[in-house]
Design a protein around this motif. Structure first.
Motif, PDB file in Angstrom:
ATOM      1  N   ARG A  96       0.817  -1.222   0.000  1.00 38.32           N
ATOM      2  CA  ARG A  96       0.000   0.000   0.000  1.00 38.32           C
ATOM      3  C   ARG A  96       0.848   1.268   0.000  1.00 38.32           C
ATOM      4  O   ARG A  96       0.446   2.286  -0.573  1.00 38.32           O
ATOM      5  CB  ARG A  96      -0.897  -0.015   1.239  1.00 38.32           C
ATOM      6  N   LEU A 102      -1.776   1.154  -9.141  1.00 38.97           N
ATOM      7  CA  LEU A 102      -2.096  -0.246  -9.421  1.00 38.97           C
ATOM      8  C   LEU A 102      -2.430  -0.470 -10.890  1.00 38.97           C
ATOM      9  O   LEU A 102      -2.009  -1.459 -11.502  1.00 38.97           O
ATOM     10  CB  LEU A 102      -3.282  -0.679  -8.549  1.00 38.97           C
ATOM     11  N   MET A 138      -2.632  -6.779  -2.094  1.00 42.95           N
ATOM     12  CA  MET A 138      -1.981  -5.562  -1.611  1.00 42.95           C
ATOM     13  C   MET A 138      -1.922  -5.577  -0.086  1.00 42.95           C
ATOM     14  O   MET A 138      -2.941  -5.468   0.598  1.00 42.95           O
ATOM     15  CB  MET A 138      -2.716  -4.319  -2.098  1.00 42.95           C
TER      16      MET A 138
END
Length: 431
Positions: A92, A344, A386
């Protein structure tokens, strides 16, 4: 979207690779077991495992996952056809911007403004809400309207709810008592009565949620705040940004949590070129409490340029930055509230094109059939996990990507938890 609902993992990602890691061992174990469970539930065996190379926790999780697969006889599933399955473990902290932004799609807005926990939304305390609507369920498995519209933006949602209401009114009109002329009519009405009652509750639920979202957007001046958030996230213009930020921090119409988020977004973008000290002072003068102002320092320690990997603000190199800027100006932006694209999605696009650099995202040794795996091999399926949590914005983007790439490549998104700005900032305080 698969989530472990595992909180306080931001501190775990920061502690990874240090003597503090042992404090978070139970959280790490839960994430490892959760990732294994996802593979078992989906009956998948990875053809390759890759990880964010700069992240100690992603590397450890990816390597431990392979070790568990090799040691456990239960992973004997047929490998995926085509390019196989890639498991990609991310962190993250590579994108601390996405959880800080206001959201404008149905599911994400509800999560950000009202809270969405275990598919439940609490409307208690909201004005003009009936008692039976104080706590409602929003689940794509049970609610067809929510399933169809959870990724719709705020404008589309208003139109969809209006149509839902009109359809309901038309249906109830057909069953008015004036139409009950025969025994058969009465029997048909009673047969359909439970369905009508259920539909009535569903319509009332979505109208109530939409009404409360609209009220909060107005009360919190979110249209204005969100537009500036998007500019901070997507454009580099220090002179105008710092001027507008100072105006927002002094404005009584901007709420304290929004002032905090704007200050954090500014600090992340202008970490080296901006006057962070002046912004922190302006935040204090604008009413932001001292412990919240201190989060500016914390977020730079957590996700500043020295802590995160490449990709945020297009900082791979000057050429990629120029290309991105050029493409944005050529294609234009259809909606000023949705300019931002999470890191992402750039990573997934690179996977699809066979351009995800193994220097930035190494293969776990032994996870592929070939002793020298090549990044040009494009998988047919990707499971992204994640560590530290995902967001509904990323889930929406992945859903759109899957729709656009049917029969090519499909992505399943998973994470430690699903963050909104409140939960993300709460976890930052614990670092």
């Amino acid at each position: 979207l698969l989530t472990l609902q595992c909180r306080q993992t931001l501190a775990m990602t920061v502690a990874a690779g240090t003597s503090w890691a042992q404090r978070h061992a139970y959280l790490y174990e839960r994430n490892l077991r959760g990732l294994q469970s996802m593979l078992l539930a989906l009956k998948r065996q990875p053809s390759a495992i890759r990880y964010a190379g700069h992240s100690a926790v992603a590397e450890q999780l990816a390597k431990d996952l392979l070790e568990q697969i090799q040691a456990d006889d239960i992973f004997h599933f047929r490998k995926s056809k085509g390019g196989g399955l890639l498991v990609l473990v991310l962190d993250r902290r590579d994108d601390p911007v996405t959880p800080l932004l206001s959201q404008w799609t149905y599911q994400a807005m509800v999560h950000e403004l009202l809270g969405l926990n275990n598919h439940r939304v609490i409307l208690k305390g909201a004005p003009n809400v009936a008692k039976d609507l104080e706590e409602v369920v929003l689940s794509a498995n049970q609610d067809e309207f929510f399933k169809q519209n959870r990724h719709s933006n705020f404008g589309e949602l208003g139109e969809a709810i209006q149509k839902l209401l009109q359809d309901y009114q038309r249906q109830t009109q057909e069953h008015k008592s004036a139409n009950l002329n025969t025994i058969e009519d009465m029997q048909n009405f009673m047969d359909k009565f439970p369905e009508l009652k259920s539909r009535s509750h569903n319509v009332s639920k979505h109208v109530a949620i939409m009404g409360e979202l609209a009220r909060l957007v107005d009360v919190c001046s979110l249209m204005d705040v969100s537009q500036f958030e998007q500019e901070l996230a997507c454009a580099d213009d220090h002179t105008s940004h710092v001027r507008e930020l100072m105006e927002k921090l002094q404005s009584p119409s901007v709420k304290i949590p929004d002032k905090l988020r704007l200050g954090l977004l500014y600090a992340l973008r202008y970490e080296h070129s901006g006057n962070i000290h002046a912004v922190k002072s302006a935040m204090s003068n604008g009413g932001v409490p001292p412990d919240m102002v201190e989060l500016v320092t914390v977020i730079l320690r957590y996700g500043g340029s020295k802590s995160r990997g490449p990709g945020l603000y297009g900082d791979h190199n000057l050429m990629s930055k120029m290309t991105k800027s050029f493409m944005t100006s050529v294609q234009g932006v259809s909606n000023v509230y949705s300019q931002h694209v999470p890191v992402l999605m750039e990573t997934i696009q690179s996977v699809m094109k066979g351009k995800l650099k193994s220097s930035d995202y190494p293969f776990v040794p032994g996870s592929t059939a070939s002793p020298t795996p090549h990044e040009l091999n494009v998988p047919s399926e990707v499971i992204v996990f994640m560590v530290g949590g995902v967001t509904y914005e990323e889930a929406t983007k992945i859903s759109e990507f899957n729709q656009a790439n049917k029969n090519k490549i499909q992505v399943i998104l998973g994470g430690s938890t699903v963050h909104n700005s409140t939960s993300f900032l709460e976890e930052l305080k614990a670092i």
